[in-house]
Design a protein around this motif. Structure first.
Motif, PDB file in Angstrom:
ATOM      1  N   LYS A  10       0.834  -1.201   0.000  1.00  0.00           N
ATOM      2  CA  LYS A  10       0.000   0.000   0.000  1.00  0.00           C
ATOM      3  C   LYS A  10       0.868   1.251   0.000  1.00  0.00           C
ATOM      4  N   LEU A  11       1.991   1.183   0.706  1.00  0.00           N
ATOM      5  CA  LEU A  11       2.909   2.319   0.771  1.00  0.00           C
ATOM      6  C   LEU A  11       3.554   2.572  -0.584  1.00  0.00           C
ATOM      7  N   VAL A  12       3.948   1.512  -1.264  1.00  0.00           N
ATOM      8  CA  VAL A  12       4.562   1.641  -2.587  1.00  0.00           C
ATOM      9  C   VAL A  12       3.564   2.215  -3.591  1.00  0.00           C
ATOM     10  N   GLN A  13       2.326   1.795  -3.474  1.00  0.00           N
ATOM     11  CA  GLN A  13       1.308   2.213  -4.432  1.00  0.00           C
ATOM     12  C   GLN A  13       0.836   3.647  -4.209  1.00  0.00           C
ATOM     13  N   SER A  14       0.638   4.023  -2.934  1.00  0.00           N
ATOM     14  CA  SER A  14       0.012   5.320  -2.655  1.00  0.00           C
ATOM     15  C   SER A  14       0.884   6.278  -1.860  1.00  0.00           C
ATOM     16  N   GLY A  15       2.037   5.822  -1.416  1.00  0.00           N
ATOM     17  CA  GLY A  15       2.882   6.675  -0.610  1.00  0.00           C
ATOM     18  C   GLY A  15       2.412   6.734   0.830  1.00  0.00           C
ATOM     19  N   LEU A  16       3.123   7.483   1.648  1.00  0.00           N
ATOM     20  CA  LEU A  16       2.811   7.566   3.070  1.00  0.00           C
ATOM     21  C   LEU A  16       1.418   8.127   3.312  1.00  0.00           C
ATOM     22  N   SER A  17       0.988   9.021   2.417  1.00  0.00           N
ATOM     23  CA  SER A  17      -0.335   9.626   2.580  1.00  0.00           C
ATOM     24  C   SER A  17      -1.454   8.614   2.375  1.00  0.00           C
ATOM     25  N   GLY A  18      -1.118   7.489   1.770  1.00  0.00           N
ATOM     26  CA  GLY A  18      -2.128   6.463   1.535  1.00  0.00           C
ATOM     27  C   GLY A  18      -2.405   5.601   2.748  1.00  0.00           C
ATOM     28  N   LEU A  19      -1.613   5.776   3.810  1.00  0.00           N
ATOM     29  CA  LEU A  19      -1.816   5.009   5.040  1.00  0.00           C
ATOM     30  C   LEU A  19      -2.586   5.841   6.053  1.00  0.00           C
TER      31      LEU A  19
END
Length: 251
Positions: free
Chosen positions: A227-236
């Motif tokens: 999820k981090l690779v796909q959306s970056g830190l803001s995605g968490l």
């Protein structure tokens, strides 16, 4: 078939209880009905002080007709273990006292036999919970796994938590008679007859639980990392960031 005992307040029969408390309350009572083995053990130990020799001796006398009459190997084994533990004697001493044959079992754990694969982690966990239900208190409330055996573990834990992990082995297995888990529990319980005397349930439980927890943490880390690779830190979400940080610290 499953035989259980449903206890209602003395002033009620099923119809009057439903009228006063409702159908849902009655159905809950039915689900919580005491299995036959649990009822028999409760009656055998009723009003006995098992802290002294007299009480334990009376329990041995009362339980003899019950234990000598049961022929199902798995049920007989678990009941003998439970009565022996309550009476402060070994299973071998109990069998000698009652002049009954020991339940047939192999000298070594089944998975040590040549050509036979060891049980899966979830199956071993299930076996340990059946053998010593109180061990379930060590499993976190958010534990989960995948597959039929993992679902059976979750079902067993649900029942044990409802009873505050006070359910004995025979009562636990009988509570699943007539359910979707009856067959798998019967198979798992039958495999336990092959355990040797040196089989350490607590140690096996600790080892397999540690292994499963580590696998679960690894899977959680992989999901968060993807999820981090796909959306970056803001995605968490904030909880996911904290969980990711903790998993990183664990290594």
């Amino acid at each position: 078939k499953r035989i259980s005992f449903l206890f209602l307040p003395v002033e009620h029969d099923p119809d009057s209880f439903i009228r006063e408390s409702g159908k849902a309350a009655f159905e809950r009572r039915v689900r919580e009905a005491m299995p036959l083995s649990g009822y028999l053990l409760r009656e055998a130990s009723a009003e006995l002080d098992l802290r002294n020799h007299e009480g334990r001796n009376q329990l041995l006398q009362r339980a003899k007709p019950l234990l000598t009459a049961i022929t199902a190997p798995a049920t007989a084994l678990l009941l003998r273990k439970e009565v022996a533990a309550l009476s402060g004697v070994s299973q071998a001493e109990l069998e000698a006292l009652y002049e009954i044959k020991p339940v047939a079992r192999a000298a070594r754990p089944a998975f040590q036999k040549a050509g036979r694969a060891p049980p899966s982690a979830h199956r071993l966990l299930l076996q340990c919970l059946i053998a010593q239900p109180a061990l379930g208190a060590q499993i976190s409330a958010d534990w989960h796994g995948e597959g039929v055996e993992a679902e059976a573990v979750s079902a067993v834990l649900s029942v044990l938590r409802e009873t505050n992990f006070a359910l004995g082995s025979p009562a636990l297995t009988q509570s699943f008679q007539g359910t979707a888990y009856e067959k798998i529990l019967a198979t798992v319980e039958a495999d336990m007859l092959s355990w040797g005397d040196s089989f350490d349930v607590s140690a096996e439980f600790a080892g397999v639980l540690s292994k499963l927890n580590e696998n679960q943490r690894r899977q959680q880390f992989q999901v968060l990392q993807a999820k981090l690779v796909q959306s970056g830190l803001s995605g968490l979400t904030d909880p996911e960031r904290e969980q990711y940080r903790q998993l990183l610290q664990r290594g």
